[in-house]
Design a protein around this motif. Structure first.
Motif, PDB file in Angstrom:
ATOM      1  N   LYS A  20       4.639  18.539  14.523  1.00 54.22           N
ATOM      2  CA  LYS A  20       4.825  18.411  13.081  1.00 54.22           C
ATOM      3  C   LYS A  20       3.634  17.651  12.482  1.00 54.22           C
ATOM      4  O   LYS A  20       3.031  16.788  13.128  1.00 54.22           O
ATOM      5  CB  LYS A  20       6.133  17.685  12.784  1.00 54.22           C
ATOM      6  N   ARG A  21       3.320  17.979  11.233  1.00 55.50           N
ATOM      7  CA  ARG A  21       2.146  17.419  10.560  1.00 55.50           C
ATOM      8  C   ARG A  21       2.581  16.338   9.568  1.00 55.50           C
ATOM      9  O   ARG A  21       3.366  16.596   8.659  1.00 55.50           O
ATOM     10  CB  ARG A  21       1.395  18.527   9.836  1.00 55.50           C
ATOM     11  N   LEU A  22       2.044  15.157   9.756  1.00 48.40           N
ATOM     12  CA  LEU A  22       2.349  13.994   8.922  1.00 48.40           C
ATOM     13  C   LEU A  22       1.182  13.707   7.980  1.00 48.40           C
ATOM     14  O   LEU A  22       0.024  13.779   8.389  1.00 48.40           O
ATOM     15  CB  LEU A  22       2.584  12.776   9.821  1.00 48.40           C
ATOM     16  N   VAL A  23       1.503  13.381   6.725  1.00 46.05           N
ATOM     17  CA  VAL A  23       0.490  12.878   5.801  1.00 46.05           C
ATOM     18  C   VAL A  23       0.929  11.499   5.324  1.00 46.05           C
ATOM     19  O   VAL A  23       2.092  11.288   4.976  1.00 46.05           O
ATOM     20  CB  VAL A  23       0.259  13.836   4.601  1.00 46.05           C
ATOM     21  N   VAL A  24       0.009  10.546   5.356  1.00 50.55           N
ATOM     22  CA  VAL A  24       0.289   9.172   4.945  1.00 50.55           C
ATOM     23  C   VAL A  24      -0.291   8.935   3.558  1.00 50.55           C
ATOM     24  O   VAL A  24      -1.475   9.175   3.324  1.00 50.55           O
ATOM     25  CB  VAL A  24      -0.292   8.156   5.939  1.00 50.55           C
ATOM     26  N   ALA A  25       0.559   8.475   2.635  1.00 50.34           N
ATOM     27  CA  ALA A  25       0.151   8.228   1.269  1.00 50.34           C
ATOM     28  C   ALA A  25      -0.505   6.853   1.145  1.00 50.34           C
ATOM     29  O   ALA A  25       0.144   5.831   1.364  1.00 50.34           O
ATOM     30  CB  ALA A  25       1.352   8.323   0.330  1.00 50.34           C
ATOM     31  N   TYR A  26      -1.792   6.838   0.830  1.00 56.63           N
ATOM     32  CA  TYR A  26      -2.592   5.621   0.683  1.00 56.63           C
ATOM     33  C   TYR A  26      -2.601   4.822   1.990  1.00 56.63           C
ATOM     34  O   TYR A  26      -2.129   3.685   2.084  1.00 56.63           O
ATOM     35  CB  TYR A  26      -2.072   4.768  -0.474  1.00 56.63           C
ATOM     36  N   ALA A  27      -3.176   5.433   3.004  1.00 58.17           N
ATOM     37  CA  ALA A  27      -3.177   4.881   4.369  1.00 58.17           C
ATOM     38  C   ALA A  27      -4.302   3.876   4.557  1.00 58.17           C
ATOM     39  O   ALA A  27      -5.204   4.072   5.365  1.00 58.17           O
ATOM     40  CB  ALA A  27      -3.297   6.013   5.385  1.00 58.17           C
ATOM     41  N   ASN A  28      -4.246   2.785   3.804  1.00 52.51           N
ATOM     42  CA  ASN A  28      -5.328   1.794   3.854  1.00 52.51           C
ATOM     43  C   ASN A  28      -4.976   0.556   4.670  1.00 52.51           C
ATOM     44  O   ASN A  28      -5.800  -0.348   4.778  1.00 52.51           O
ATOM     45  CB  ASN A  28      -5.677   1.329   2.432  1.00 52.51           C
ATOM     46  N   ASP A  78      -4.398   4.512  -5.540  1.00 55.43           N
ATOM     47  CA  ASP A  78      -3.108   4.594  -4.844  1.00 55.43           C
ATOM     48  C   ASP A  78      -2.167   5.648  -5.423  1.00 55.43           C
ATOM     49  O   ASP A  78      -1.549   6.425  -4.682  1.00 55.43           O
ATOM     50  CB  ASP A  78      -2.420   3.220  -4.799  1.00 55.43           C
ATOM     51  N   THR A  79      -2.049   5.714  -6.763  1.00 60.57           N
ATOM     52  CA  THR A  79      -1.137   6.694  -7.365  1.00 60.57           C
ATOM     53  C   THR A  79      -1.598   8.128  -7.101  1.00 60.57           C
ATOM     54  O   THR A  79      -0.780   9.019  -6.850  1.00 60.57           O
ATOM     55  CB  THR A  79      -1.021   6.460  -8.881  1.00 60.57           C
ATOM     56  N   ASP A 105       7.551   1.713  -5.685  1.00 59.75           N
ATOM     57  CA  ASP A 105       7.849   2.383  -6.948  1.00 59.75           C
ATOM     58  C   ASP A 105       6.873   3.527  -7.229  1.00 59.75           C
ATOM     59  O   ASP A 105       7.272   4.600  -7.689  1.00 59.75           O
ATOM     60  CB  ASP A 105       7.863   1.375  -8.107  1.00 59.75           C
ATOM     61  N   LYS A 106       5.602   3.346  -6.901  1.00 59.60           N
ATOM     62  CA  LYS A 106       4.615   4.404  -7.107  1.00 59.60           C
ATOM     63  C   LYS A 106       4.829   5.560  -6.126  1.00 59.60           C
ATOM     64  O   LYS A 106       4.679   6.732  -6.476  1.00 59.60           O
ATOM     65  CB  LYS A 106       3.194   3.846  -6.963  1.00 59.60           C
ATOM     66  N   ALA A 110       6.056   9.507  -7.136  1.00 58.36           N
ATOM     67  CA  ALA A 110       5.391  10.753  -6.722  1.00 58.36           C
ATOM     68  C   ALA A 110       6.394  11.725  -6.116  1.00 58.36           C
ATOM     69  O   ALA A 110       6.363  12.926  -6.389  1.00 58.36           O
ATOM     70  CB  ALA A 110       4.281  10.438  -5.726  1.00 58.36           C
ATOM     71  N   ILE A 111       7.297  11.221  -5.307  1.00 58.32           N
ATOM     72  CA  ILE A 111       8.301  12.076  -4.669  1.00 58.32           C
ATOM     73  C   ILE A 111       9.291  12.639  -5.685  1.00 58.32           C
ATOM     74  O   ILE A 111       9.702  13.793  -5.602  1.00 58.32           O
ATOM     75  CB  ILE A 111       9.058  11.287  -3.572  1.00 58.32           C
ATOM     76  N   LEU A 112       9.657  11.805  -6.687  1.00 66.87           N
ATOM     77  CA  LEU A 112      10.695  12.182  -7.650  1.00 66.87           C
ATOM     78  C   LEU A 112      10.151  12.886  -8.885  1.00 66.87           C
ATOM     79  O   LEU A 112      10.939  13.275  -9.756  1.00 66.87           O
ATOM     80  CB  LEU A 112      11.474  10.934  -8.080  1.00 66.87           C
TER      81      LEU A 112
END
Length: 302
Positions: A20-28, A78-79, A105-106, A110-112
């Motif tokens: 499965k392919r994972l993407v990380v949101a703002y992976a800093n 980040d957003t 919250d950010k 994005a998800i919602l």
């Protein structure tokens, strides 16, 4: 056969030829990258890190992570990184998403997002935990400990569906679901007891799928056979629950933190109800907890 330990999830995923392919949101941040690095190293997932490329390279260099293991999508805001990660899932370039250094919250926004998010219209988003507690004889699936403050009846129906689906993914063919309250008595003035009784009757009539569901049940009766026997509660669920549905976020959250902080329980947690599972880990979560959540999401992702 049902999975009995969190490590069994790892072994099951290692046997999959299609990762499965994972993407990380703002992976800093180092914690997220370390958990993802371990997941890739163990052969559990393929990973994309969406964030500030310079910062990601700096973290990898400082900690000795092999940056060639990851695909990097440069987005220093980040957003925008959260929105890009969500879009990758929408475009079928990733199977599930994980929160990095972006604030909750950010990330949730994005998800919602109604126009370009991951939540279908009128769907319920819920937080589901899979816990391995040293004092219980099998894995426990429970909800909601982080998202829905006081689920109404329709939301409780959705949560029952979600915990059932997670239990099924763990190999439990007919999950035993306990609707938790403070008592086994149905009290008209206590909504958690009346909702639980209605759901139990619906389950008895086969309206909730291939499950055994009972309630209201106090927590001790749901997970302790001796307590059920003392109280003379006869039920296929009592003392042997696979899934717990809590009446509100306070009770679910306290159960979650009590077990992880005082009982050395291991856990993984994901958001379900969207078109793809999501890992919502906090900065206080250990790398092990993040890794467990990645594994759970990979197991559940379509």
């Amino acid at each position: 056969m049902a999975i009995q330990k969190i490590d069994d999830i790892y072994e099951l995923l290692k046997g999959n030829t299609q990762k499965k392919r994972l993407v990380v949101a703002y992976a800093n941040d180092s914690h997220s990258i370390e958990a993802v690095n371990k997941a890739v190293e163990m052969g559990l997932v393929e990973a994309t890190l969406c964030g500030d490329e310079n910062e990601i390279k700096k973290v990898c260099a400082e900690h000795g992570f092999d940056i060639s293991r990851f695909k990097i999508v440069h987005e220093p805001v980040d957003t925008k990184a959260a929105a890009k990660a969500v879009q990758m899932v929408r475009d079928k370039e990733a199977d599930f998403i994980m929160k990095g250094l972006v604030s909750t919250d950010k990330y949730m926004r994005a998800i919602l997002n109604k126009d370009c998010g991951l939540l279908p219209p009128k769907a319920t988003l819920s937080h589901v935990v899979v816990m391995e507690c040293p004092n219980y004889h099998k894995l426990l699936v429970f909800s909601d400990a982080a998202i829905i403050p006081a689920p109404d009846f329709s939301q409780k129906m959705a949560i029952v569906k979600y915990v059932t689906q997670i239990a099924n993914a763990l190999g439990v063919q007919r999950p035993k679901v306990a609707m938790i309250s403070a008592t086994e008595q149905v009290l008209p003035k206590v909504e958690s007891t009346t909702d639980a009784a209605i759901l139990a009757k619906m389950g008895e009539r086969g309206q909730l799928g291939n499950i055994d569901i009972d309630g209201p049940l106090a927590l001790d009766v749901a997970i302790d056979k001796e307590a059920a026997e003392i109280k003379k509660i006869k039920s296929p669920v009592a003392g042997d629950a696979d899934c717990l549905v809590f009446p509100n976020i306070e009770s679910g959250n306290v159960f979650y933190k009590t077990n992880t902080k005082l009982a050395n329980a291991r856990q993984g947690a994901i958001l379900v109800g969207a078109t793809a599972p999501s890992v919502l880990s906090s900065r206080g979560d250990s790398v092990d907890a993040k890794l467990n959540s990645i594994a759970l999401a990979a197991l559940f992702a379509k």
